[in-house]
Design a protein around this motif. Structure first.
Motif, PDB file in Angstrom:
ATOM      1  N   PHE A  17      -2.223 -26.428 -40.923  1.00  0.00           N
ATOM      2  CA  PHE A  17      -2.956 -27.639 -41.267  1.00  0.00           C
ATOM      3  C   PHE A  17      -1.994 -28.765 -41.635  1.00  0.00           C
ATOM      4  O   PHE A  17      -0.979 -28.539 -42.305  1.00  0.00           O
ATOM      5  CB  PHE A  17      -3.924 -27.373 -42.421  1.00  0.00           C
ATOM      6  CG  PHE A  17      -4.913 -26.287 -42.133  1.00  0.00           C
ATOM      7  CD1 PHE A  17      -5.964 -26.507 -41.253  1.00  0.00           C
ATOM      8  CD2 PHE A  17      -4.787 -25.032 -42.714  1.00  0.00           C
ATOM      9  CE1 PHE A  17      -6.871 -25.501 -40.977  1.00  0.00           C
ATOM     10  CE2 PHE A  17      -5.691 -24.026 -42.445  1.00  0.00           C
ATOM     11  CZ  PHE A  17      -6.746 -24.256 -41.566  1.00  0.00           C
ATOM     12  N   LYS A  35      -2.943 -31.834 -43.239  1.00  0.00           N
ATOM     13  CA  LYS A  35      -3.257 -32.603 -44.442  1.00  0.00           C
ATOM     14  C   LYS A  35      -2.460 -32.142 -45.663  1.00  0.00           C
ATOM     15  O   LYS A  35      -1.935 -32.989 -46.412  1.00  0.00           O
ATOM     16  CB  LYS A  35      -4.756 -32.545 -44.738  1.00  0.00           C
ATOM     17  CG  LYS A  35      -5.178 -33.471 -45.866  1.00  0.00           C
ATOM     18  CD  LYS A  35      -6.692 -33.514 -46.023  1.00  0.00           C
ATOM     19  CE  LYS A  35      -7.111 -34.471 -47.119  1.00  0.00           C
ATOM     20  NZ  LYS A  35      -8.588 -34.545 -47.266  1.00  0.00           N
ATOM     21  N   LEU A  63       0.972 -33.618 -45.354  1.00  0.00           N
ATOM     22  CA  LEU A  63       0.939 -35.059 -45.627  1.00  0.00           C
ATOM     23  C   LEU A  63       0.907 -35.325 -47.128  1.00  0.00           C
ATOM     24  O   LEU A  63       1.658 -36.166 -47.646  1.00  0.00           O
ATOM     25  CB  LEU A  63      -0.282 -35.683 -44.962  1.00  0.00           C
ATOM     26  CG  LEU A  63      -0.470 -37.187 -45.187  1.00  0.00           C
ATOM     27  CD1 LEU A  63       0.453 -37.978 -44.282  1.00  0.00           C
ATOM     28  CD2 LEU A  63      -1.923 -37.595 -44.943  1.00  0.00           C
ATOM     29  N   GLN A  64       0.052 -34.596 -47.851  1.00  0.00           N
ATOM     30  CA  GLN A  64      -0.073 -34.807 -49.292  1.00  0.00           C
ATOM     31  C   GLN A  64       1.180 -34.362 -50.025  1.00  0.00           C
ATOM     32  O   GLN A  64       1.589 -34.987 -51.011  1.00  0.00           O
ATOM     33  CB  GLN A  64      -1.301 -34.058 -49.812  1.00  0.00           C
ATOM     34  CG  GLN A  64      -2.612 -34.614 -49.288  1.00  0.00           C
ATOM     35  CD  GLN A  64      -3.816 -33.784 -49.696  1.00  0.00           C
ATOM     36  OE1 GLN A  64      -3.685 -32.617 -50.069  1.00  0.00           O
ATOM     37  NE2 GLN A  64      -5.002 -34.386 -49.640  1.00  0.00           N
ATOM     38  N   GLU A  78      -1.033 -38.238 -52.676  1.00  0.00           N
ATOM     39  CA  GLU A  78      -2.432 -38.431 -52.345  1.00  0.00           C
ATOM     40  C   GLU A  78      -2.900 -39.875 -52.539  1.00  0.00           C
ATOM     41  O   GLU A  78      -3.970 -40.251 -52.079  1.00  0.00           O
ATOM     42  CB  GLU A  78      -3.310 -37.507 -53.195  1.00  0.00           C
ATOM     43  CG  GLU A  78      -3.018 -36.024 -52.964  1.00  0.00           C
ATOM     44  CD  GLU A  78      -4.034 -35.138 -53.654  1.00  0.00           C
ATOM     45  OE1 GLU A  78      -5.176 -35.592 -53.848  1.00  0.00           O
ATOM     46  OE2 GLU A  78      -3.689 -34.011 -53.995  1.00  0.00           O
ATOM     47  N   ILE A 132      -1.855 -44.010 -41.746  1.00  0.00           N
ATOM     48  CA  ILE A 132      -2.160 -42.579 -41.740  1.00  0.00           C
ATOM     49  C   ILE A 132      -1.934 -42.000 -40.340  1.00  0.00           C
ATOM     50  O   ILE A 132      -1.364 -40.913 -40.187  1.00  0.00           O
ATOM     51  CB  ILE A 132      -3.611 -42.340 -42.190  1.00  0.00           C
ATOM     52  CG1 ILE A 132      -3.758 -42.588 -43.692  1.00  0.00           C
ATOM     53  CG2 ILE A 132      -4.049 -40.911 -41.866  1.00  0.00           C
ATOM     54  CD1 ILE A 132      -3.113 -41.554 -44.558  1.00  0.00           C
ATOM     55  N   TYR A 176       0.627 -38.916 -39.495  1.00  0.00           N
ATOM     56  CA  TYR A 176       0.163 -37.670 -38.872  1.00  0.00           C
ATOM     57  C   TYR A 176       0.861 -37.434 -37.531  1.00  0.00           C
ATOM     58  O   TYR A 176       1.202 -36.302 -37.183  1.00  0.00           O
ATOM     59  CB  TYR A 176      -1.349 -37.704 -38.673  1.00  0.00           C
ATOM     60  CG  TYR A 176      -2.141 -37.203 -39.861  1.00  0.00           C
ATOM     61  CD1 TYR A 176      -1.936 -35.922 -40.375  1.00  0.00           C
ATOM     62  CD2 TYR A 176      -3.111 -37.994 -40.463  1.00  0.00           C
ATOM     63  CE1 TYR A 176      -2.660 -35.455 -41.458  1.00  0.00           C
ATOM     64  CE2 TYR A 176      -3.847 -37.533 -41.557  1.00  0.00           C
ATOM     65  CZ  TYR A 176      -3.610 -36.263 -42.046  1.00  0.00           C
ATOM     66  OH  TYR A 176      -4.328 -35.794 -43.118  1.00  0.00           O
TER      67      TYR A 176
END
Length: 337
Positions: free
Chosen positions: A291, A293, A296-297, A302, A312, A316
């Motif tokens: 995954f 996300k 990314l965090q 966040e 974003i 990604y």
């Protein structure tokens, strides 16, 4: 030219006279030819060229798509198995497909719209994509057959114990208010559904499927030619007429098949600081590569302020490109081990 395949097809008309046609594949000096021939009433014919080139795979994609269109128009082959699919099972899941077909021709639109509204609310509350709650096809089935209890709901394809337990009460609360003029079980569908209507529907599904395959094949070919020619993602996006995200996803698939995309990745990441690339790599090692996300965090935080330096979509995209490298590296280590 040597003809390597030919099949004759017929189509009934309103005057009960049959229209006839042929589809054929030929080869001449390494060049493949694919064509369609319509026979006229005066025994003359009109030829249409569907393909001429050196790619058997592209020819096969065009053949399947073009033939599905003709079958959807009512033509039927003299010899079955015309799609040349490996291990094609004509009757596999036919009873399920007939339920889907019937539901598309006998919709209860008000109920369907109410179910869609419920799905949107549930998806928001559970923070899930709507299709994880229920697909459009399932909502069509429910709105067409209108189950009034759990046993009836579970007779619909796509509803198992988990879905019935999680969402059944909500669904049945909606459907219980709607009258219906048929009963369960749904065996009556198979007798009521006109076979010609069903077969035309099947071929329309195949037409959509093979159109997607043809588009994907052509995009892959354009990608491979573009990569070998040193083009960047922006140029490939224009040539393929495809969003960048889908281009990157296609790159991931090419890598899985052993195609080298490193030159393109290197060019696209040259403006990304090395410490930022290293941080993404470390996050992939720590969190796994399934995954995006969480990665990314982990790297950017966040808060909106933490990722303000890049959109974003761009972040990604870069994570995906680094993940290609990461997976290549992991695969290399497994092979060495």
């Amino acid at each position: 030219m040597q003809v390597v395949f030919m099949n004759r097809l017929v189509k009934g008309s309103q005057s009960d006279e049959e229209a006839a046609a042929q589809v054929w594949i030929g080869e001449e000096e390494g060049v493949w030819h694919l064509g369609w021939r319509d026979f006229q009433m005066n025994e003359e014919f009109v030829d249409s060229s569907w393909y001429e080139g050196d790619s058997w795979n592209e020819l096969l994609c065009i053949y399947r798509h073009g033939l599905a269109i003709k079958l959807g128009e009512g033509y039927r082959p003299i010899v079955e198995g015309v799609f040349h699919e490996e291990e094609e099972q004509r009757y596999r899941g036919q009873s399920v497909q007939k339920l889907y077909c019937y539901s598309e021709f006998h919709p209860e639109e008000n109920l369907y719209n109410e179910l869609c509204a419920w799905r949107r609310r549930r998806a928001v509350s559970e923070r899930k994509a709507p299709y994880f709650i229920a697909s459009n096809k399932l909502l069509r089935l429910i709105s067409s057959f209108i189950p009034h209890n759990v046993d009836e709901l579970m007779q619909l394809p796509g509803v198992g114990d988990n879905k019935a337990g999680d969402y059944g009460p909500d669904i049945l609360e909606i459907t219980a208010k709607v009258a219906r003029n048929h009963n369960f079980p749904l065996n009556w569908v198979y007798a009521e559904l006109n076979e010609e209507v069903y077969m035309t529907w099947v071929f329309k599904q195949k037409e959509q499927k093979y159109k997607l395959e043809l588009d994907q094949y052509r995009m892959r070919r354009t990608l491979m030619m573009g990569i070998s020619g040193g083009k960047n993602l922006g140029q490939l996006e224009q040539e393929c007429n495809t969003p960048r995200k889908e281009i990157v996803e296609a790159l991931e698939e090419l890598e899985k098949e052993g195609y080298d995309t490193e030159h393109l990745i290197q060019n696209e990441l040259q403006e990304m600081p090395s410490d930022e690339q290293n941080a993404v790599w470390s996050a992939l090692e720590e969190l796994g590569d399934m995954f995006l996300k969480p990665v990314l965090q982990k790297v950017y935080g966040e808060s909106k302020e933490a990722i303000a330096r890049g959109s974003i979509d761009l972040l990604y995209e870069r994570i995906r490109l680094i993940r290609i490298r990461f997976r290549r590296d992991q695969e290399s280590k497994r092979n060495v081990g």
